[in-house]
Design a protein around this motif. Structure first.
Motif, short mmCIF file in Angstrom:
data_model
loop_
_atom_site.label_atom_id
_atom_site.label_comp_id
_atom_site.label_asym_id
_atom_site.label_seq_id
_atom_site.Cartn_x
_atom_site.Cartn_y
_atom_site.Cartn_z
N ASN A 79 0.84 -1.19 0.00
CA ASN A 79 0.00 0.00 0.00
C ASN A 79 0.88 1.24 0.00
O ASN A 79 2.07 1.18 0.24
N LYS A 80 0.30 2.36 -0.31
CA LYS A 80 0.96 3.66 -0.35
C LYS A 80 2.24 3.66 -1.19
O LYS A 80 3.29 4.09 -0.72
N PRO A 81 2.17 3.16 -2.43
CA PRO A 81 3.38 3.14 -3.26
C PRO A 81 3.94 4.54 -3.53
O PRO A 81 5.13 4.69 -3.77
N GLU A 82 3.09 5.56 -3.43
CA GLU A 82 3.57 6.92 -3.67
C GLU A 82 4.56 7.38 -2.61
O GLU A 82 5.29 8.35 -2.81
N GLU A 83 4.63 6.69 -1.48
CA GLU A 83 5.57 7.03 -0.42
C GLU A 83 6.81 6.14 -0.43
O GLU A 83 7.68 6.28 0.43
N SER A 84 6.90 5.23 -1.38
CA SER A 84 7.94 4.20 -1.34
C SER A 84 9.36 4.76 -1.36
O SER A 84 10.19 4.35 -0.55
N LEU A 85 9.66 5.69 -2.24
CA LEU A 85 11.02 6.21 -2.33
C LEU A 85 11.37 7.02 -1.08
O LEU A 85 12.47 6.88 -0.53
N GLN A 86 10.44 7.83 -0.63
CA GLN A 86 10.66 8.65 0.56
C GLN A 86 11.01 7.76 1.76
O GLN A 86 11.94 8.05 2.51
N TYR A 87 10.30 6.66 1.94
CA TYR A 87 10.57 5.77 3.06
C TYR A 87 11.82 4.95 2.83
O TYR A 87 12.61 4.75 3.75
N TYR A 88 12.02 4.44 1.62
CA TYR A 88 13.15 3.57 1.35
C TYR A 88 14.49 4.28 1.57
O TYR A 88 15.46 3.66 1.98
N LYS A 89 14.52 5.58 1.35
CA LYS A 89 15.76 6.34 1.59
C LYS A 89 16.20 6.23 3.04
O LYS A 89 17.39 6.30 3.35
N ARG A 142 16.27 3.63 4.73
CA ARG A 142 16.95 2.35 4.94
C ARG A 142 18.45 2.53 5.07
O ARG A 142 19.14 1.71 5.68
N TRP A 143 18.98 3.61 4.53
CA TRP A 143 20.42 3.85 4.61
C TRP A 143 20.88 3.93 6.07
O TRP A 143 22.03 3.60 6.39
N GLN A 144 20.00 4.31 6.97
CA GLN A 144 20.34 4.35 8.39
C GLN A 144 20.72 2.96 8.88
O GLN A 144 21.58 2.81 9.75
N ILE A 145 20.09 1.94 8.33
CA ILE A 145 20.40 0.55 8.71
C ILE A 145 21.82 0.21 8.25
O ILE A 145 22.59 -0.40 8.99
N GLU A 146 22.17 0.60 7.03
CA GLU A 146 23.51 0.33 6.52
C GLU A 146 24.57 1.02 7.37
O GLU A 146 25.63 0.45 7.63
N THR A 147 24.28 2.23 7.82
CA THR A 147 25.20 2.96 8.69
C THR A 147 25.38 2.21 10.01
O THR A 147 26.50 2.09 10.52
N LEU A 148 24.29 1.67 10.54
CA LEU A 148 24.36 0.89 11.78
C LEU A 148 25.23 -0.34 11.58
O LEU A 148 26.12 -0.62 12.39
N PHE A 149 25.01 -1.09 10.51
CA PHE A 149 25.80 -2.31 10.26
C PHE A 149 27.28 -1.98 10.10
O PHE A 149 28.13 -2.72 10.58
N LYS A 150 27.57 -0.90 9.41
CA LYS A 150 28.97 -0.49 9.22
C LYS A 150 29.62 -0.22 10.58
O LYS A 150 30.75 -0.62 10.83
N THR A 151 28.88 0.43 11.47
CA THR A 151 29.39 0.72 12.81
C THR A 151 29.58 -0.58 13.59
O THR A 151 30.60 -0.76 14.26
N PHE A 152 28.63 -1.49 13.52
CA PHE A 152 28.75 -2.78 14.23
C PHE A 152 29.98 -3.56 13.77
O PHE A 152 30.63 -4.23 14.56
N LYS A 153 30.29 -3.48 12.50
CA LYS A 153 31.42 -4.25 11.96
C LYS A 153 32.76 -3.69 12.43
O LYS A 153 33.76 -4.39 12.39
N ARG A 154 32.79 -2.45 12.84
CA ARG A 154 34.03 -1.84 13.34
C ARG A 154 34.29 -2.22 14.79
O ARG A 154 35.40 -2.07 15.27
#
Length: 157
Positions: free
Chosen positions: A132-142, A144-156
Motif C-alpha cells: 500500500n501507499k506506493p507513492e511514499e515508497s522512495l521517501q521511506y526507502y531512503k 533504509r540507509w540508516q540501517i547500513e550505517t548501523l551495520f557499518k558501525t557494528f562491523k568496526r
C-alpha cells in the motif's frame, strides 16, 4: 543511524530466512502490537512468497527493493515480465509508480521504480515493492540507509 530495539543473533553466516524473519516479527507484535510499526524496509535478499504474504495478511506496510530481473505477473498484459521492463521508458533520475497492481511470487503488490546509472555508468534501476501507499515508497526507502550505517558501525566494533 538506526538503533535496533529488537534483534536476534543468528548462529550462522548470511541473512535470516523467511521463517526466522516471521518469527521475529511475530515476537515484536506480541510485545508491542502492530500499531507501532510504521513500515518495514528491506533490501533485495528479503523477498519471497511467504514473507510478502505474511506482511500483507498482518497489514504491515513495507517497502522492499527487488532485483531488476525479478519476474512480476502483469494482469493488463496477462503475462510475466522482468520488473525493470515496467520502468524501461523512464528518463534517468525519473521515479514512477506502476499504476496497476501486479503479482509477485503469487502475492498482490505494487511496484515503483527509479531509473539511474551506477558508479560505473551502467544503467541501473531501483525497484521497490509495496502493498500500500506506493507513492511514499522512495521517501521511506531512503531511510533504509540508516540501517547500513548501523551495520557499518557494528562491523568496526
Amino acid at each position: 543511524m538506526a538503533i535496533p530495539i529488537m534483534f536476534k543473533m543468528l548462529d550462522k553466516r548470511g541473512n535470516s530466512d523467511t521463517a526466522e524473519r516471521i518469527e521475529l516479527v511475530k515476537q515484536f507484535i506480541s510485545w508491542f502490537g502492530t500499531d507501532c510499526i510504521d513500515c518495514l524496509l528491506a533490501d533485495r535478499e528479503f523477498i519471497g512468497h511467504h514473507w510478502l504474504d505474511f506482511l500483507n495478511k498482518n497489514k504491515i506496510r513495507y517497502y522492499i527493493r527487488l532485483r531488476n530481473n525479478f519476474k512480476v505477473f502483469c494482469f493488463d498484459k496477462n503475462e510475466e515480465k522482468p520488473v525493470f521492463w515496467l520502468f524501461n521508458n523512464l528518463k534517468k533520475g525519473e521515479f514512477r509508480h506502476h499504476p496497476k497492481i501486479v503479482k509477485i511470487n503469487g502475492v498482490l503488490c505494487y511496484v515503483s521504480g527509479l531509473k539511474s546509472h551506477n558508479r560505473e555508468g551502467k544503467l541501473d534501476y531501483l525497484i521497490l515493492v509495496s502493498f500500500n501507499k506506493p507513492e511514499e515508497s522512495l521517501q521511506y526507502y531512503k531511510k533504509r540507509w540508516q540501517i547500513e550505517t548501523l551495520f557499518k558501525t557494528f562491523k568496526r566494533v
